[in-house]
Design an enzyme around this catalytic site. Structure first.
Site, PDB file in Angstrom:
ATOM      1  N   ASN A   1      -9.757   5.181  -3.085  1.00  0.00           N
ATOM      2  CA  ASN A   1     -10.130   4.359  -1.969  1.00  0.00           C
ATOM      3  C   ASN A   1     -11.535   4.780  -1.270  1.00  0.00           C
ATOM      4  OD1 ASN A   1     -10.058   3.393   0.780  1.00  0.00           O
ATOM      5  ND2 ASN A   1      -8.328   3.797   1.537  1.00  0.00           N
ATOM      6  N   TRP A   2     -11.846   4.629  -0.912  1.00  0.00           N
ATOM      7  CA  TRP A   2     -13.379   5.536  -0.520  1.00  0.00           C
ATOM      8  C   TRP A   2     -13.311   5.858   0.930  1.00  0.00           C
ATOM      9  CZ3 TRP A   2     -18.495   4.225  -3.234  1.00  0.00           C
ATOM     10  CH2 TRP A   2     -18.203   4.760  -5.055  1.00  0.00           C
ATOM     11  N   LYS A   3     -12.526   4.842   1.432  1.00  0.00           N
ATOM     12  CA  LYS A   3     -12.206   4.821   3.382  1.00  0.00           C
ATOM     13  C   LYS A   3     -13.806   4.554   3.415  1.00  0.00           C
ATOM     14  CE  LYS A   3      -8.219   7.940   2.397  1.00  0.00           C
ATOM     15  NZ  LYS A   3      -7.189   7.870   3.320  1.00  0.00           N
TER      16      LYS A   3
ATOM     17  N   HIS B   1      -3.359  -1.587   4.456  1.00  0.00           N
ATOM     18  CA  HIS B   1      -3.622  -0.006   4.090  1.00  0.00           C
ATOM     19  C   HIS B   1      -3.138   1.094   5.046  1.00  0.00           C
ATOM     20  CE1 HIS B   1      -4.633   4.544   3.855  1.00  0.00           C
ATOM     21  NE2 HIS B   1      -5.155   4.282   2.485  1.00  0.00           N
TER      22      HIS B   1
ATOM     23  N   GLU C   1      -3.941   3.295   7.249  1.00  0.00           N
ATOM     24  CA  GLU C   1      -4.351   2.972   7.997  1.00  0.00           C
ATOM     25  C   GLU C   1      -4.936   2.041   9.689  1.00  0.00           C
ATOM     26  OE1 GLU C   1      -7.926   4.817   5.412  1.00  0.00           O
ATOM     27  OE2 GLU C   1      -5.791   6.529   5.554  1.00  0.00           O
TER      28      GLU C   1
ATOM     29  N   GLU D   1       2.310   4.209  -1.034  1.00  0.00           N
ATOM     30  CA  GLU D   1       1.967   5.443  -0.304  1.00  0.00           C
ATOM     31  C   GLU D   1       2.388   5.116   0.764  1.00  0.00           C
ATOM     32  OE1 GLU D   1      -2.505   5.351  -0.879  1.00  0.00           O
ATOM     33  OE2 GLU D   1      -2.621   3.850   0.577  1.00  0.00           O
TER      34      GLU D   1
ATOM     35  N   GLY E   1      -3.480  11.711   2.775  1.00  0.00           N
ATOM     36  CA  GLY E   1      -4.837  12.852   3.516  1.00  0.00           C
ATOM     37  C   GLY E   1      -4.429  13.386   4.051  1.00  0.00           C
TER      38      GLY E   1
ATOM     39  N   SER F   1      -2.580  11.956  -1.523  1.00  0.00           N
ATOM     40  CA  SER F   1      -2.720  13.554  -1.868  1.00  0.00           C
ATOM     41  C   SER F   1      -2.793  12.852  -3.419  1.00  0.00           C
ATOM     42  CB  SER F   1      -2.159  14.055  -1.094  1.00  0.00           C
ATOM     43  OG  SER F   1      -2.369  14.050   0.116  1.00  0.00           O
TER      44      SER F   1
ATOM     45  N   GLY G   1      -7.607   8.413  -2.351  1.00  0.00           N
ATOM     46  CA  GLY G   1      -8.318   8.152  -0.973  1.00  0.00           C
ATOM     47  C   GLY G   1      -9.327   9.880  -1.439  1.00  0.00           C
ATOM     48  N   GLY G   2      -9.799  10.929  -0.567  1.00  0.00           N
ATOM     49  CA  GLY G   2     -10.029  11.676  -0.460  1.00  0.00           C
ATOM     50  C   GLY G   2     -10.779  12.397  -2.085  1.00  0.00           C
TER      51      GLY G   2
HETATM   52  C1  PEP Z   1      -5.465   6.167   0.513  1.00  0.00           C
HETATM   53  O1  PEP Z   1      -6.092   6.220   0.977  1.00  0.00           O
HETATM   54  O2  PEP Z   1      -4.858   5.858  -0.141  1.00  0.00           O
HETATM   55  C2  PEP Z   1      -5.329   7.632   0.182  1.00  0.00           C
HETATM   56  C3  PEP Z   1      -3.962   8.052  -0.510  1.00  0.00           C
HETATM   57  O3  PEP Z   1      -5.282   8.750   0.216  1.00  0.00           O
HETATM   58  P1  PEP Z   1      -5.228  10.203  -0.138  1.00  0.00           P
HETATM   59  O4  PEP Z   1      -5.841  10.076  -1.848  1.00  0.00           O
HETATM   60  O5  PEP Z   1      -6.553  10.895   0.921  1.00  0.00           O
HETATM   61  O6  PEP Z   1      -4.098  10.979   0.250  1.00  0.00           O
END
Ligand code: PEP
Length: 247
Positions: free
Chosen positions: A9-11, A96, A98, A166, A172, A211, A232-233
């Site tokens: 997930n590049w956001k 998600h 966010e 999640e 994040g 994370s 994500g990150g």
């Molecule tokens: C996400 O955005 O779905 C996510 C899991 O982010 P991160 O890996 O940065 O915690």
């Protein structure tokens, strides 16, 4: 259970130029593998270029990060499921954290988005997860099951979904759920899916997200009931993402 799923997930990162460079670098490093599914969720503006760059790689799927509840019409700024499908998407992230906690998306909207995805033959990847306060109050299971049931899909449609657990406090933040914590919630989700649709509920992939990085991917994947990772990150840089997809 099918092979593990690795979803990026590049956001709101990697516009078309950066997205093209990412895919070029990733494909140089990651040869096709039959034993795993890789999915990229770029921002909507980069989907076309990512789809084009992946044209020779049927092993890597494309997904959209968010869709409208509606299929078309006067909804300025929105992207619909039919448009995402037309742009090459096969998956849609729904609910998600966010979307829920930054944009205030309700369970009702999440349910409508799951239905919109299914109408356009997109696989909804429904994200569920509790806030830190909810975990500390001992309500993780209640929250996650409420979000899961809010999908309100027919039994046939539930069998085509993917679920991502999640925990909001892990997204994040650099604070990852332990493999034991993840396994416990995954077992709860699995039991609910089986109660809902019987044996077909055993085949719905349940990913962990929060994370994940190259260092912890393997131990989380080894946790019982974890069928993949939503990242994500740590999915933003081709080398690290290749390491995670090779875990
Ligand atoms: C996400 O955005 O779905 C996510 C899991 O982010 P991160 O890996 O940065 O915690």
């Amino acid at each position: 259970m099918q092979h593990p799923v690795f979803a990026a997930n590049w956001k709101m990162n990697h516009g078309p130029t950066a997205a093209r460079a990412f895919v070029t670098a990733f494909l140089e490093r990651f040869a096709p593998r039959q034993d795993r599914t890789v999915i990229l969720f770029p921002p909507a503006l980069s989907m076309a270029v990512v789809g084009w760059s992946l044209r020779d790689r049927q092993d890597i799927g494309l997904g959209v990060q968010n869709i409208s509840t509606e299929d078309k019409g006067a909804f300025t700024g929105e992207n619909s499921a039919p448009m995402a499908r037309d742009a090459g998407a096969r998956y849609a992230l729904v609910g998600h954290s966010e979307r829920r906690h930054v944009f205030g998306e309700s369970d009702e909207e999440t349910a409508k988005k799951c239905a919109a995805a299914v109408r356009s033959q997109l696989t909804p990847m429904l994200c569920v997860g509790e806030l830190l306060a909810e975990r500390e109050a001992g309500t993780t299971e209640t929250v996650v099951l409420r979000q899961l049931r809010a999908g309100q899909l027919s039994h046939d449609d539930v069998s085509t979904m993917a679920i991502a657990y999640e925990p909001v406090w892990a997204i994040g933040t650099g604070r990852t759920a332990t493999p034991q914590d993840a396994a416990a919630v995954h077992a709860t989700i699995r039991a609910a899916l089986v109660a809902l649709i019987g044996d077909r509920g055993k085949d719905v992939p349940i990913l962990y997200g929060g994370s994940v990085n190259a260092g912890n991917a393997r131990s989380l994947l080894d946790a019982p009931g974890v069928n993949g990772l939503l990242v994500g990150g740590a999915s933003l840089e081709p080398e690290g993402w290749t390491t995670i997809c090779s875990a």
